[in-house]
Design an enzyme around this catalytic site. Structure first.
Site, PDB file in Angstrom:
ATOM      1  N   THR A 126       0.837  -1.210   0.000  1.00 35.51           N
ATOM      2  CA  THR A 126       0.000   0.000   0.000  1.00 35.51           C
ATOM      3  C   THR A 126       0.869   1.256   0.000  1.00 35.51           C
ATOM      4  O   THR A 126       0.388   2.323  -0.379  1.00 35.51           O
ATOM      5  CB  THR A 126      -0.894   0.032   1.253  1.00 35.51           C
ATOM      6  OG1 THR A 126      -0.082  -0.314   2.387  1.00 35.51           O
ATOM      7  CG2 THR A 126      -2.044  -0.951   1.142  1.00 35.51           C
ATOM      8  N   ASP A 176      10.021   1.742   6.099  1.00 35.39           N
ATOM      9  CA  ASP A 176      11.080   1.177   6.937  1.00 35.39           C
ATOM     10  C   ASP A 176      11.772   2.252   7.766  1.00 35.39           C
ATOM     11  O   ASP A 176      11.867   2.161   8.987  1.00 35.39           O
ATOM     12  CB  ASP A 176      12.136   0.478   6.070  1.00 35.39           C
ATOM     13  CG  ASP A 176      11.581  -0.724   5.343  1.00 35.39           C
ATOM     14  OD1 ASP A 176      10.372  -0.991   5.470  1.00 35.39           O
ATOM     15  OD2 ASP A 176      12.363  -1.401   4.644  1.00 35.39           O
TER      16      ASP A 176
HETATM   17 MG    MG Z   1      16.432  -3.401   3.370  1.00 31.99          MG
END
Ligand code: MG
Ligand code: ADP
Length: 394
Positions: free
Chosen positions: A40, A184
């Protein structure tokens, strides 16, 4: 536990051996697992990851010049560069093609910080991490944010977590050359103990959401690694962009199910199913965040189950190993829900399991998965951890 068993212990012990003195600072950054909201991010949608109790640690002593020396303890490799040598992107090396490629993460971090106008001073450092590499728990973002925090100490940088996350995403995309969304780095930078982080990938707004009590987040590494994920990822991205264009919106984030059904005739079957995954996954992620906030672990687990089915059937990014470990988890006692996590085709699944059943459930999952696939699962139970920053020296 022996100090050398922990990355914190390894980083501090190796510092003394490498540089002959005590480090003056210690910083850490965690890995992460995405609870729900898969594929997403590049559709301007929602994700719900949490930082985990596996971390990269950097022990350091600032230097008066621009030299950065890093001893990567886990690889037993040392590298050095001068921050002045990485002010231009022309200095970019190749992180994947040669040994010592890990140092490109350090150089990329220094490049991205300087490209944003920050003045850097170097440091002598050791780096050690227990985030497994390539499992989908973002060992790379942990290394990037730990090194950013090291520069934060050596160069007295103001710590704006979102700004740091964006810079580290740039380091990874433009210097190291790996295309990733912002999830991340943002959760690794902004993670809150005991909370997952609902991220709106359009405006990067984040909202910490408390994990329900009495349940454990269990990360199940299939021990299989993705192959050909690059081209499959590009295909999926293109299908999503095509669907958005045909539906007349900027991104699939702007589409709800009614809108998708009205436009269905304009989409071929594959494009329709790719779009349906994204539209439903966005709605599921918002619903999962509400369930979390309400302490409704059952509703959260159900959303995770639905997410897996959608990734398997509509988005087609699961694998037989991921399906097997998810099925094994669901059959285990106390499991409220399970799904593949990360880009797909290998790596990890994540399960929500009643705390009192965790030990027995893990034993059963490991056994069933081994019998069905011949692979050995690696299992991590993790609470939600805090994001990157300095820690007190031991
Ligand atoms: Mg990575
Ligand atoms: P992941 O899915 O774990 O983020 P990536 O391929 O994106 O996998 O990043 C892994 C790379 O990050 C490694 O190849 C290495 O260059 C760097 N890295 C990760 N952990 C360490 C470590 N402990 N020491 C040195 N470099 C590391």
């Amino acid at each position: 536990m022996n100090a050398s068993d922990t990355p914190k212990g390894r980083a501090t012990a190796a510092f003394e051996e490498t540089y002959g003195g005590e480090p003056t600072a210690l910083v850490r950054a965690p890995g992460r697992v995405n609870m729900i909201g898969e594929h997403t991010d590049y559709n301007d949608g929602f994700v719900l990851p949490m930082a985990i109790e596996l971390d990269a640690f950097v022990a350091l002593t600032p230097r008066d010049d621009g030299v950065v020396r890093i001893h990567a303890v886990d690889l037993d490799e040392e590298g050095a560069f001068d921050v002045a040598s990485v002010r231009s992107r022309d200095a970019r090396g190749d992180a994947s093609a040669r040994p010592g490629g890990w140092l490109e993460y350090g150089r990329g971090v220094a490049w991205a910080l300087q490209a944003d106008g920050l003045t850097l001073r170097g440091f002598d450092a050791t780096l050690a991490s227990d985030v497994p590499v390539g499992a989908g728990l973002s060992s790379s973002a942990a290394v990037e944010l730990a090194l950013a925090a090291a520069f934060g100490v050596s160069s007295r940088l103001p710590w704006d977590a979102t700004a740091m996350a964006r810079r580290m995403q740039r380091a990874e995309n433009l210097w190291v050359g790996v295309q990733t969304g912002i999830m991340d780095q943002l959760v690794v930078a902004r993670g809150v103990e005991g909370h997952a982080l609902l991220i709106d990938c359009r405006d990067l707004h984040t909202r910490p959401v408390p994990l329900p009590s009495g349940v454990a987040v269990v990360i199940l590494d299939t021990s299989t690694r993705r192959s050909l994920v690059g081209s499959a990822y590009d295909d999926r991205r293109r299908a999503c962009e095509a669907a958005a264009a045909l539906l007349g919106v900027t991104a699939l984030r702007d589409v709800d199910e009614a809108h998708l059904e009205r436009g269905r005739a304009d989409l071929d079957d594959v494009t329709y199913r790719r779009a349906r995954h994204v539209v439903r996954e966005n709605a599921r992620t918002l619903a999962a965040a509400e369930a979390m906030a309400a302490g409704d672990a059952r509703a959260l687990g159900a959303a995770m189950d639905e997410s897996h089915a959608s990734l398997r059937d509509d988005f087609e990014v699961s694998s037989s190993a991921l399906d097997a470990i998810v099925a094994a988890a669901r059959a285990a006692p106390g499991c409220l829900g399970a799904r593949m996590t990360g880009a797909g085709f290998g790596g990890c699944a994540v399960a929500l399991i009643e705390e009192r059943d965790v030990a027995e459930a893990i034993g059963r999952i490991e056994r069933t998965y081994r019998e069905e696939t011949g692979h050995h699962a690696r299992v991590y139970v993790s609470r939600a951890a805090a994001g990157a920053g300095p820690v007190t020296l031991p």
